[in-house]
Design a protein around this motif. Sequence first.
Motif, mmCIF file in Angstrom:
data_model
loop_
_atom_site.group_PDB
_atom_site.id
_atom_site.type_symbol
_atom_site.label_atom_id
_atom_site.label_comp_id
_atom_site.label_asym_id
_atom_site.label_seq_id
_atom_site.Cartn_x
_atom_site.Cartn_y
_atom_site.Cartn_z
ATOM 1 N N GLN A 176 9.180 11.967 10.436
ATOM 2 C CA GLN A 176 9.145 11.220 9.174
ATOM 3 C C GLN A 176 9.953 9.918 9.318
ATOM 4 O OE1 GLN A 176 10.579 14.124 6.357
ATOM 5 N NE2 GLN A 176 8.486 14.896 5.904
ATOM 6 N N ASP A 177 11.095 9.994 10.028
ATOM 7 C CA ASP A 177 11.903 8.784 10.235
ATOM 8 C C ASP A 177 11.110 7.757 11.062
ATOM 9 O OD1 ASP A 177 13.973 9.867 8.791
ATOM 10 O OD2 ASP A 177 15.069 10.619 10.554
ATOM 11 N N LEU A 178 10.398 8.239 12.107
ATOM 12 C CA LEU A 178 9.589 7.341 12.942
ATOM 13 C C LEU A 178 8.491 6.709 12.106
ATOM 14 C CD1 LEU A 178 9.264 9.410 16.251
ATOM 15 C CD2 LEU A 178 10.532 7.289 15.934
ATOM 16 N N ASN A 179 7.863 7.523 11.268
ATOM 17 C CA ASN A 179 6.793 6.995 10.412
ATOM 18 C C ASN A 179 7.338 5.913 9.497
ATOM 19 O OD1 ASN A 179 4.655 8.528 11.398
ATOM 20 N ND2 ASN A 179 5.015 10.223 9.954
ATOM 21 N N THR A 180 8.514 6.185 8.975
ATOM 22 C CA THR A 180 9.127 5.194 8.067
ATOM 23 C C THR A 180 9.384 3.884 8.817
ATOM 24 O OG1 THR A 180 10.167 6.983 6.812
ATOM 25 C CG2 THR A 180 11.076 4.790 6.520
ATOM 26 N N LYS A 181 9.911 4.012 10.044
ATOM 27 C CA LYS A 181 10.189 2.815 10.846
ATOM 28 C C LYS A 181 8.900 2.085 11.187
ATOM 29 C CE LYS A 181 14.447 4.610 12.916
ATOM 30 N NZ LYS A 181 15.120 5.048 14.145
ATOM 31 N N LEU A 182 7.834 2.849 11.531
ATOM 32 C CA LEU A 182 6.551 2.232 11.874
ATOM 33 C C LEU A 182 5.994 1.495 10.673
ATOM 34 C CD1 LEU A 182 4.873 5.042 14.023
ATOM 35 C CD2 LEU A 182 5.617 2.808 14.811
ATOM 36 N N GLU A 183 6.119 2.089 9.500
ATOM 37 C CA GLU A 183 5.605 1.434 8.292
ATOM 38 C C GLU A 183 6.337 0.110 8.070
ATOM 39 O OE1 GLU A 183 6.028 4.283 5.177
ATOM 40 O OE2 GLU A 183 4.272 5.468 5.788
ATOM 41 N N LYS A 184 7.655 0.177 8.249
ATOM 42 C CA LYS A 184 8.423 -1.063 8.069
ATOM 43 C C LYS A 184 8.000 -2.111 9.115
ATOM 44 C CE LYS A 184 12.602 0.981 6.125
ATOM 45 N NZ LYS A 184 14.035 1.225 6.318
ATOM 46 N N LEU A 185 7.772 -1.637 10.348
ATOM 47 C CA LEU A 185 7.378 -2.550 11.424
ATOM 48 C C LEU A 185 6.020 -3.170 11.128
ATOM 49 C CD1 LEU A 185 8.105 -3.758 14.202
ATOM 50 C CD2 LEU A 185 7.036 -1.752 15.254
ATOM 51 N N ASP A 186 5.112 -2.313 10.604
ATOM 52 C CA ASP A 186 3.780 -2.824 10.262
ATOM 53 C C ASP A 186 3.888 -3.893 9.188
ATOM 54 O OD1 ASP A 186 2.497 -1.213 12.086
ATOM 55 O OD2 ASP A 186 2.048 0.409 10.623
ATOM 56 N N LYS A 187 4.729 -3.665 8.216
ATOM 57 C CA LYS A 187 4.882 -4.636 7.135
ATOM 58 C C LYS A 187 5.441 -5.958 7.695
ATOM 59 C CE LYS A 187 5.610 -1.362 3.374
ATOM 60 N NZ LYS A 187 6.544 -0.840 2.391
ATOM 61 N N MET A 188 6.397 -5.850 8.605
ATOM 62 C CA MET A 188 6.983 -7.071 9.174
ATOM 63 C C MET A 188 5.948 -7.820 9.995
ATOM 64 S SD MET A 188 10.759 -5.664 10.289
ATOM 65 C CE MET A 188 11.134 -7.245 11.113
ATOM 66 N N ASN A 189 5.165 -7.090 10.768
ATOM 67 C CA ASN A 189 4.121 -7.711 11.567
ATOM 68 C C ASN A 189 3.106 -8.402 10.665
ATOM 69 O OD1 ASN A 189 5.248 -6.898 14.005
ATOM 70 N ND2 ASN A 189 4.044 -4.989 14.074
ATOM 71 N N LEU A 190 2.780 -7.760 9.556
ATOM 72 C CA LEU A 190 1.794 -8.327 8.639
ATOM 73 C C LEU A 190 2.340 -9.606 8.009
ATOM 74 C CD1 LEU A 190 -0.962 -7.957 7.305
ATOM 75 C CD2 LEU A 190 0.174 -6.624 5.477
ATOM 76 N N VAL A 191 3.604 -9.623 7.701
ATOM 77 C CA VAL A 191 4.211 -10.813 7.094
ATOM 78 C C VAL A 191 4.219 -11.943 8.101
ATOM 79 C CG1 VAL A 191 6.368 -11.768 6.219
ATOM 80 C CG2 VAL A 191 5.584 -9.486 5.436
ATOM 81 N N GLN A 192 4.591 -11.605 9.320
ATOM 82 C CA GLN A 192 4.630 -12.625 10.365
ATOM 83 C C GLN A 192 3.230 -13.183 10.605
ATOM 84 O OE1 GLN A 192 6.419 -10.822 13.789
ATOM 85 N NE2 GLN A 192 8.531 -10.836 12.884
ATOM 86 N N PHE A 193 2.205 -12.307 10.463
ATOM 87 C CA PHE A 193 0.849 -12.758 10.696
ATOM 88 C C PHE A 193 0.462 -13.791 9.657
ATOM 89 C CE2 PHE A 193 -3.649 -12.236 9.570
ATOM 90 C CZ PHE A 193 -4.254 -12.605 10.758
ATOM 91 N N PHE A 194 0.762 -13.517 8.423
ATOM 92 C CA PHE A 194 0.407 -14.485 7.379
ATOM 93 C C PHE A 194 1.202 -15.787 7.513
ATOM 94 C CE2 PHE A 194 -1.277 -10.731 5.100
ATOM 95 C CZ PHE A 194 -2.533 -11.245 4.794
ATOM 96 N N LEU A 195 2.423 -15.626 7.943
ATOM 97 C CA LEU A 195 3.246 -16.835 8.089
ATOM 98 C C LEU A 195 2.689 -17.717 9.194
ATOM 99 C CD1 LEU A 195 6.851 -15.365 7.686
ATOM 100 C CD2 LEU A 195 5.639 -16.825 6.067
ATOM 101 N N ARG A 196 2.250 -17.133 10.295
ATOM 102 C CA ARG A 196 1.714 -17.915 11.388
ATOM 103 C C ARG A 196 0.415 -18.572 10.979
ATOM 104 N NH1 ARG A 196 3.425 -13.543 14.777
ATOM 105 N NH2 ARG A 196 1.279 -12.723 14.637
ATOM 106 N N LYS A 197 -0.294 -17.893 10.169
ATOM 107 C CA LYS A 197 -1.593 -18.434 9.780
ATOM 108 C C LYS A 197 -1.440 -19.637 8.890
ATOM 109 C CE LYS A 197 -6.018 -16.433 8.920
ATOM 110 N NZ LYS A 197 -6.822 -15.378 8.454
ATOM 111 N N LYS A 198 -0.445 -19.645 8.086
ATOM 112 C CA LYS A 198 -0.196 -20.793 7.246
ATOM 113 C C LYS A 198 0.274 -21.950 8.069
ATOM 114 C CE LYS A 198 0.927 -18.479 2.949
ATOM 115 N NZ LYS A 198 1.925 -18.279 1.925
#
Length: 712
Positions: free
Chosen positions: A690-712
Amino acid sequence: MENSNIMKYYNSPDIWEQDPTQHQVEITELILSKIPNGVKSILDIGCGNGIVTNRLAKKYDRVCAVDISEEALKYVQTEKIVGSIDKLPFKDGEFDLILISDVLEHLPTEVFEKGIQELQRVTKRYILIVTPFQEKLEFGMMTCNNCLCQFHVNLHIHSINKETIVHGFGAKFIIKQMSFGGDEWSHIPSYAKQLKSLYHYSNNWDNAVCPQCGVKQGNLSDSNQKMITNPKFYDAIADSVHKVMDQLRLEEFLHNEALFLLEKDSGSRTESTSKTLLIESDVRLKNVKLISDDKWNLDFTNPFFQRSHTVYFGYKPYIVVGDSLNISNIITEDTHSYRLVGPKEDGSNHAIFIIPKFTDEEFCLFIEYQDITIEPLFVNVFDRERSYIPIGQLENKADGEWKKQRIIVPSGINCPAEGFIFELTSSDKIQELHPIKYIYVNNDSQNNPIYSVIPEEQNVSIDLSEWIETLIESNCYFICDADCNGSERFMASLQVGATRIDLRSALMNGSYVIEVPSELVNLFEKASVSTTEIPINDLLDILAEQKKKEISSEQIHSELNALQFEMKNLHEKYDRLLVNLQNVEAELEIHRNIKIENERQIVWFQNRTAELELLNERFQNDYKDITEKYKNLTIDYEQIARFQSRVAELEIEKHRYVRELEQLNEKYEGILGENRQLLREVDNKIEALQDLNTKLEKLDKMNLVQFFLRKK
């Protein structure tokens, strides 16, 4: 009636101030009921204090009272005259009816003679006579405790019977009607008069007044010795009474007063002596039956076979009823009538019935009863020397059946004056009900219906000529079947020629029972008495066995003084002997009482022994039942032992299985502990995932934010 002592007695206020007795009330009602229709004027001779006269005065046009006592007439509330029956100051035929109640038996012979003539002269049509009937005068005699004179306690001189009336009034009058009432006589056989002097018989009464010396017997000082009858007087009669009982039962009447209604003969008299039963009823009778029964049998369901007290030398069997006796009134239920012997609040723990002494030999009783209880009911007979003797008991199985129990009465019973006294009792207090229907003597045959008729009209007339012998030899009565409730008019009488005699009847279970007394039938079956008028001298011979010679008063006083002097000497000797006798009798009485008490205890012991024998029999039966049950229980016990052995084996197997189960439980607990450890490790790994899943979710969110930022 010029005796000064007697006149002093009759003019005493004491005897007239009293309220009427029950006997006087009953006789008054009887007199009032027998006065014929059409009577308007009545002369009451010997009226006394007006008990009857005052009642008559309220109903009839003219009522006149005559008496020798001025004191008595003070209480009379109508026309009254001081006078005597032999000198009536009235015209011929002045009164429709003359009433003369309890007078004739008191009259001296010469007054009696003239009095009968005066009655016939003054009456217009009827004479109504009330008198003691067939009294045995010798047993009313007493000895004056002062002068030793012999006199009748009620100052009676004559004994009146039917023949006295027939002879006295001759061919001029007929007996139109007869009735009986009053108290009961003491039925003492005529032959017993010979025993009077032997046993010093004296009928003591404190209120009696001696006609010779005028002394009231209750006013004597204690120094005067009263003449007391020896108790063995009655025992001496009882020892031989059975020898004359058959004759006695046809001579004695139940009641001591007779009423004769005389009517002037109109010339139409018939000499018929046929006897006819007449019944007048307001309801139609369904059936009339004549029942004949043996003279010593006792029907518990017949109301004419009961008395409120015992009597000396009674001539019929009877049941004694009263508050202190454990016996009920007649009960009718379904097809049976009976009386109950049973518990009573004030009862004396026994029921009594009497059978006249008719034999010295052994005889049998058959008691008809219903067996509804297991409580024993004993039968005892009284012996004056041995008290009550047990002679049997009723079978008690409580099966509800009607039965006849045979009881043997032994020979040689020393009966008291009452006869055979039987008691039904228990060894303890009577607790249960015992229905009793009938007592048979020497055989168990039922009472016998000898005649039956279905009346066509309400009023019934039955010719009895065919059954006269049976009516005399047996106890007979008629049963009239009808739906009655007692409110209707029902009258029964016996018609003999021109005379009608009232019969007693009683309502029982909707039917009327009519008594036909043997002695009454026999009274009119005797050789008929000529009704032609006879010379007065012959009448005097009937009233007195021997007419005394006339002697001067000087001779009377001289002889009387000599007799009194001789009697005084004899009395002194008698007193001395009496004292000695009383001392001996007192000592004998002590021993007699001890003997009676011992005999009572013996009777109690015998009854108790009989009851214990009955209990022992029941115990033996119960013991057999218990023994059989014990055998059955022994068999059951062996089966239980085998069962218990098998239970023990199963118990061992149970313990082995329990141990194996405990081992399995231990293994189960070990495996369960290992499972818990594995579960904890799994839980830890799940938490890590569950802790790993939580970390992965946070990582996915960060990756998604970085993706939108790069696109702009």
